[in-house]
Design a protein around this motif. Structure first.
Motif, PDB file in Angstrom:
ATOM      1  N   GLU A 135      16.546  50.370 -18.563  1.00  0.00           N
ATOM      2  CA  GLU A 135      15.754  50.593 -17.356  1.00  0.00           C
ATOM      3  C   GLU A 135      16.484  51.447 -16.322  1.00  0.00           C
ATOM      4  O   GLU A 135      15.860  52.142 -15.523  1.00  0.00           O
ATOM      5  CB  GLU A 135      15.388  49.231 -16.739  1.00  0.00           C
ATOM      6  N   ASN A 155      11.819  54.446 -11.096  1.00  0.00           N
ATOM      7  CA  ASN A 155      12.062  53.335 -10.177  1.00  0.00           C
ATOM      8  C   ASN A 155      12.815  53.797  -8.931  1.00  0.00           C
ATOM      9  O   ASN A 155      13.468  54.842  -8.920  1.00  0.00           O
ATOM     10  CB  ASN A 155      12.875  52.240 -10.876  1.00  0.00           C
ATOM     11  N   LYS A 163      10.173  48.704  -8.519  1.00  0.00           N
ATOM     12  CA  LYS A 163       9.903  49.341  -9.806  1.00  0.00           C
ATOM     13  C   LYS A 163       8.672  50.237  -9.728  1.00  0.00           C
ATOM     14  O   LYS A 163       7.668  49.883  -9.101  1.00  0.00           O
ATOM     15  CB  LYS A 163       9.703  48.252 -10.869  1.00  0.00           C
ATOM     16  N   HIS A 212       7.370  41.904 -11.896  1.00  0.00           N
ATOM     17  CA  HIS A 212       8.214  42.931 -11.281  1.00  0.00           C
ATOM     18  C   HIS A 212       9.244  42.307 -10.342  1.00  0.00           C
ATOM     19  O   HIS A 212      10.388  42.774 -10.262  1.00  0.00           O
ATOM     20  CB  HIS A 212       7.352  43.942 -10.530  1.00  0.00           C
ATOM     21  N   GLU A 256      11.970  40.817 -12.541  1.00  0.00           N
ATOM     22  CA  GLU A 256      12.828  41.888 -13.070  1.00  0.00           C
ATOM     23  C   GLU A 256      13.801  42.383 -12.005  1.00  0.00           C
ATOM     24  O   GLU A 256      14.989  42.590 -12.280  1.00  0.00           O
ATOM     25  CB  GLU A 256      11.962  43.047 -13.569  1.00  0.00           C
ATOM     26  N   LYS A 257      13.294  42.580 -10.781  1.00  0.00           N
ATOM     27  CA  LYS A 257      14.157  43.071  -9.704  1.00  0.00           C
ATOM     28  C   LYS A 257      15.255  42.067  -9.377  1.00  0.00           C
ATOM     29  O   LYS A 257      16.426  42.435  -9.212  1.00  0.00           O
ATOM     30  CB  LYS A 257      13.320  43.362  -8.455  1.00  0.00           C
ATOM     31  N   TYR A 264      16.961  43.903 -13.650  1.00  0.00           N
ATOM     32  CA  TYR A 264      16.371  44.548 -14.830  1.00  0.00           C
ATOM     33  C   TYR A 264      17.227  44.368 -16.089  1.00  0.00           C
ATOM     34  O   TYR A 264      17.124  45.151 -17.029  1.00  0.00           O
ATOM     35  CB  TYR A 264      16.141  46.058 -14.579  1.00  0.00           C
ATOM     36  N   HIS A 292      10.521  43.642 -20.169  1.00  0.00           N
ATOM     37  CA  HIS A 292       9.293  43.666 -19.364  1.00  0.00           C
ATOM     38  C   HIS A 292       8.260  42.644 -19.846  1.00  0.00           C
ATOM     39  O   HIS A 292       7.695  41.901 -19.045  1.00  0.00           O
ATOM     40  CB  HIS A 292       8.688  45.067 -19.374  1.00  0.00           C
TER      41      HIS A 292
END
Length: 361
Positions: free
Chosen positions: A74, A147, A152, A252, A255-256, A260, A265
């Motif tokens: 990512e 990103n 993202k 999201h 992930e943040k 990541y 995902h």
């Protein structure tokens, strides 16, 4: 071989799904009015497996294709990486009719598409997704982006490819975790649009996990059909297309918060879908059984239902940096029943925080 058409008027294109698509690729390219120079973008995972093979196919079709390899992950979906690719495109002599081809997963597709959309204000773009996640999600519909440190996919465009080629032979090299992350998005389609598809996943889970040709080709084709149907009705997310974001607002943020690195995902989407199902249940929209059945289905496909290394307050703060937040209101995609969702920006903070707490390990 199966073909799915994405009907967007003069921007329509076909998704070709099958084994050994060399002839289809060559015939397509020779039927276009492309310039000879081309850029084939892939990553450090895919390049050793398929980079030179696909480059040779493109050359056979009449292109002088330069192979550009980015670092897998990512972190490559950045403006810095994009600038390097612009430089390679310029140095190789690409012009306004030169195609850019994405060979890889979602990161490669999103980044290569962003390059294609912005280089010389737009050049032809071809998708060759190699991961299940990219095949059923990011390669279809024309969303391309990079990103930003604060969120993202915040810098991007809507830019449709000329064609999408999905060679199922390339799936043989996918690790089991990559199959699972793709299935996170596959499950989403059943919940948002097609109860029969949801039931197919339950019945055929073993064949799907074993990548049996008939089952996996049906799963990919039906996922693409659903997304194509939604996109053809709402290309630029003015309304209906927002349902494709089911689970993604929380995903999201997860992930943040985990840089990541911890979750793929589709894994984050799985956790996010559980969170939104819990919100829907707390609002009285669905029974608790739908939530527990979702958790069981995700577990069958080797997907997580809880996130580690996150806090309620941080996740809650992060959702307001999401693209789906407008004027400080989060547009939640909520579950009404299996196969049907709705969008609401009136979800109380307390309910959201309670649901977040329940999806954190």
């Amino acid at each position: 071989m199966r073909t799915v058409n994405v009907n967007l008027g003069d921007k329509s294109y076909d998704i070709i799904i099958g084994h050994d698509l060399k002839k289809q690729i060559v015939d397509f390219i020779q039927g276009q009015k492309f310039s000879r120079k081309a850029l084939l973008i892939t990553d450090t995972n895919i390049a050793p497996l398929y980079g030179e093979k696909v480059q040779a196919i493109l050359n056979e079709a009449g292109l002088d294709a330069k192979l550009a390899v980015i670092l897998a992950g990512e972190q490559s979906k950045s403006l810095a990486c994009a600038e390097d690719l612009y430089t390679q495109a310029i140095q190789h002599g690409l012009d306004r009719k030169s195609p850019i081809i994405a060979l890889g997963g979602g990161v490669v597709g999103d980044l290569a598409g962003f390059i294609a959309a912005t280089f010389m204000r737009g050049v032809p773009f071809i998708q060759m997704p190699t991961s299940l996640l990219a095949q059923v999600d990011s390669s279809v519909g024309g969303k391309v982006a990079v990103n930003h440190a604060l969120g993202k996919n915040l810098i991007g465009a809507f830019y449709q490819p000329k064609a999408v080629f999905m060679d199922l032979d390339m799936m043989k090299s996918l690790p089991k975790r990559e199959i699972a992350t793709g299935l996170g998005e596959v499950v989403k389609y059943g919940y948002i649009y097609d109860k029969e598809f949801y039931e197919y996943l339950l019945v055929h889970k073993d064949e799907i996990l074993d990548l049996k040709s008939e089952a996996i080709s049906h799963v990919i084709a039906r996922s693409c059909e659903i997304k194509a149907d939604v996109v053809s009705q709402d290309e630029k997310e003015a309304g209906l297309r927002a349902i494709l974001n089911f689970g993604h607002t929380l995903a999201h943020a997860i992930e943040k918060e985990t840089q990541y690195k911890k979750y793929n995902h589709g894994e984050a989407v799985a956790i996010g879908m559980v969170g939104v199902a819990k919100i829907s249940n707390k609002l009285g929209m669905i029974d608790e059984k739908i939530v527990t059945d979702m958790e069981k289905l995700l577990a069958m496909f080797n997907l997580p239902e809880k996130a580690q290394d996150c806090s309620v307050e941080n996740i809650y703060a992060d959702i307001f940096h999401d693209k789906k937040t407008v004027n400080g209101k989060v547009n939640w995609v909520l579950l009404e029943e299996i196969g049907k969702v709705c969008i609401s920006s009136n979800v109380p903070e307390q309910i959201v925080k309670e649901a977040i707490a329940e999806i954190l390990a």
